[in-house]
Design an enzyme around this catalytic site. Structure first.
Site, PDB file in Angstrom:
ATOM      1  N   LYS A  45       0.816  -1.223   0.000  1.00  0.00           N
ATOM      2  CA  LYS A  45       0.000   0.000   0.000  1.00  0.00           C
ATOM      3  C   LYS A  45       0.851   1.276   0.000  1.00  0.00           C
ATOM      4  O   LYS A  45       0.445   2.298  -0.519  1.00  0.00           O
ATOM      5  CB  LYS A  45      -0.946  -0.006   1.198  1.00  0.00           C
ATOM      6  CG  LYS A  45      -2.033  -1.070   1.041  1.00  0.00           C
ATOM      7  CD  LYS A  45      -3.344  -0.642   1.626  1.00  0.00           C
ATOM      8  CE  LYS A  45      -4.474  -1.547   1.184  1.00  0.00           C
ATOM      9  NZ  LYS A  45      -4.370  -2.921   1.747  1.00  0.00           N
ATOM     10  N   GLU A  86      -9.845   6.835   3.208  1.00  0.00           N
ATOM     11  CA  GLU A  86     -10.731   5.851   3.832  1.00  0.00           C
ATOM     12  C   GLU A  86      -9.869   4.664   4.241  1.00  0.00           C
ATOM     13  O   GLU A  86      -8.805   4.445   3.677  1.00  0.00           O
ATOM     14  CB  GLU A  86     -11.792   5.385   2.827  1.00  0.00           C
ATOM     15  CG  GLU A  86     -11.355   4.255   1.875  1.00  0.00           C
ATOM     16  CD  GLU A  86     -10.226   4.623   0.903  1.00  0.00           C
ATOM     17  OE1 GLU A  86     -10.024   5.825   0.669  1.00  0.00           O
ATOM     18  OE2 GLU A  86      -9.544   3.706   0.404  1.00  0.00           O
ATOM     19  N   SER A  97       1.716  -9.854  -0.950  1.00  0.00           N
ATOM     20  CA  SER A  97       1.347  -8.440  -0.819  1.00  0.00           C
ATOM     21  C   SER A  97       1.625  -7.843   0.558  1.00  0.00           C
ATOM     22  O   SER A  97       1.807  -6.645   0.690  1.00  0.00           O
ATOM     23  CB  SER A  97      -0.126  -8.248  -1.173  1.00  0.00           C
ATOM     24  OG  SER A  97      -0.945  -9.075  -0.369  1.00  0.00           O
TER      25      SER A  97
END
Ligand SMILES: *Cc1c(COP(=O)(O)O)cnc(C)c1O
Length: 401
Positions: free
Chosen positions: A96, A118, A384
């Site tokens: 991210k 968010e 990930s």
């Protein structure tokens, strides 16, 4: 084949609207914010000063390039050649941060002073609060009240990083509602605020912009594979899919290499035959959510169905328009993986390789059970994120394994 958006942010060349996904279905009041981004993002992110700072932060702050690790025991177990792209080793523990670094630099160039985002599980909230601390920007994170309760440690991290968490009490009090609330904030603060969306979803230009920031994953991987195997292309690339950003990033530079099979794992929850899953592509229908046209989990009359997955990062009711399109043209395939299958895969990786994966990533690992490989195949899995955040869930299941 050219897999890029058109000028209105749609994937798909057909003029049949049922074959196109993406776009920007925004209320009039958001027009200015979105137009400013649409008109400027490409010029900014392709500019030399942006690229220089982006690359330098990815290297020295995030720790890129993330390694490509040959998983020897896992390879022996499945009688093929398996490499792991180690996004779990990035600063803050997942892919991210690639996106939040890109977007904070963009916000700076646009002269913004305040950041909103968010978050569901809190991972994107932490990655956003991190770059806001780095760049000394005001940071407001919208989070469903339900998630604020469930993800206390990420709420604490966001606060320590200087971010303000606003609990959202509308709807089901989860990610979808937090996204609505962030969009609403943005309407009222168009001048000084940038909205950092956490995946390849939302109105144009977000799906394309976030894909480009995450595409560093496959850019690095091509070079790493040449070094390790003599060839840039693997036979298979496997990833998990929530909104679809880590999958988009690792697929991106292979989209036109049709000999590379692209396969993504959706959150199958308790099984796609139950109502408790997050298998948007297998079970969803075309609709509009968060200003973008894509596949959605919805009832007959278009009410969004709350998704469920053991992994908080996969339970988004929609999916990025790129994936809806890749599915439509059959360039990528999407397979659902249940909670139980993901847990088994997580324990297997931990025992064989000494790597505790994020529950999301464990869904990608579980695909190994569902596919057949030859001894000479090369398979790359996008790891990930790391599993520290999921230890409580894993501990509950230790006895079962
Ligand atoms: C958020 C998250 C995901 C899912 O998001 P995508 O946009 O689909 O990549 C997957 N893995 C990890 C570790 C995450 O934190």
């Amino acid at each position: 084949m050219k897999i890029q958006i058109d000028k209105n942010g749609y994937y798909g060349e057909s003029c049949l609207s049922s074959d196109r996904f993406g776009g920007a279905f925004i209320p009039e009041m958001m027009h200015e914010n979105i137009k400013e981004l649409q008109d400027n993002y490409m010029e900014i992110i392709e500019g030399p000063s942006f690229i220089k700072e982006y690359k330098s932060l990815l290297k020295d702050y995030v720790g890129r390039p993330s390694p490509l690790f040959y998983a020897e025991s896992l390879s022996m177990h499945y009688e093929t050649n398996i490499y792991l792209k180690r996004e779990d080793l990035n600063h803050t523990g997942s892919h991210k941060i690639n996106n939040t670094i890109g977007q904070i630099l963009l916000a700076e160039k646009l002269g913004k002073k305040r950041i909103i985002a968010e978050t569901g599980a809190g991972q994107h909230g932490v990655a956003t609060a991190t770059v806001c601390a780095l760049k000394n920007m005001e940071c407001v994170i919208y989070m469903g009240e339900e998630d604020v309760q469930r993800q206390a440690s990420n709420v604490a991290r966001i606060k320590m990083l200087g971010g303000k968490v606003i609990p959202v009490t509308s709807g089901n009090k989860t990610l979808k509602d937090a996204t609505n609330e962030a969009l609403r904030d943005w309407i009222f603060n168009p001048i000084d605020t940038h909205y950092i969306i956490g995946s390849v979803v939302g109105p144009h230009p977000y799906p394309d912009m976030v894909t480009r920031f995450q595409s560093v994953i496959s850019e690095e991987m091509k070079l790493q594979l040449i070094e390790k195997t003599g060839k840039p292309n693997p036979g298979y690339i496997l990833a998990c899919i929530g909104g679809g950003s880590n999958a988009a990033g690792i697929f991106y530079h292979y989209l036109n290499d049709e000999n590379v099979k692209l396969i993504a794992a959706e959150g199958g929850g308790k099984g796609v035959e139950t109502n408790e899953h997050a298998a948007t592509i297998s079970k969803g229908k075309t609709g509009i959510l968060h200003a973008s046209k894509s596949l959605l989990m919805q009832t007959e009359d278009g009410q969004i169905i709350e998704p469920y997955s053991i992994s908080a990062g996969l339970d988004y009711p929609g999916v990025g328009p790129l994936h809806a399109y890749l599915n439509k043209i059959k360039r990528a395939s999407y397979i659902s993986v249940t909670d139980q299958e993901a847990l088994v895969a997580a324990f297997r990786l931990t025992q064989l390789e000494g790597i505790i994966p994020a529950l999301e990533s464990a869904h990608a690992l579980a695909l190994l059970e569902k596919l057949e490989f030859k001894p000479n195949d090369i398979v790359v899995i996008n790891l990930s994120g790391r599993g520290d955040k999921d230890l409580n869930t894993y501990l509950k299941h230790v006895k079962d394994e």
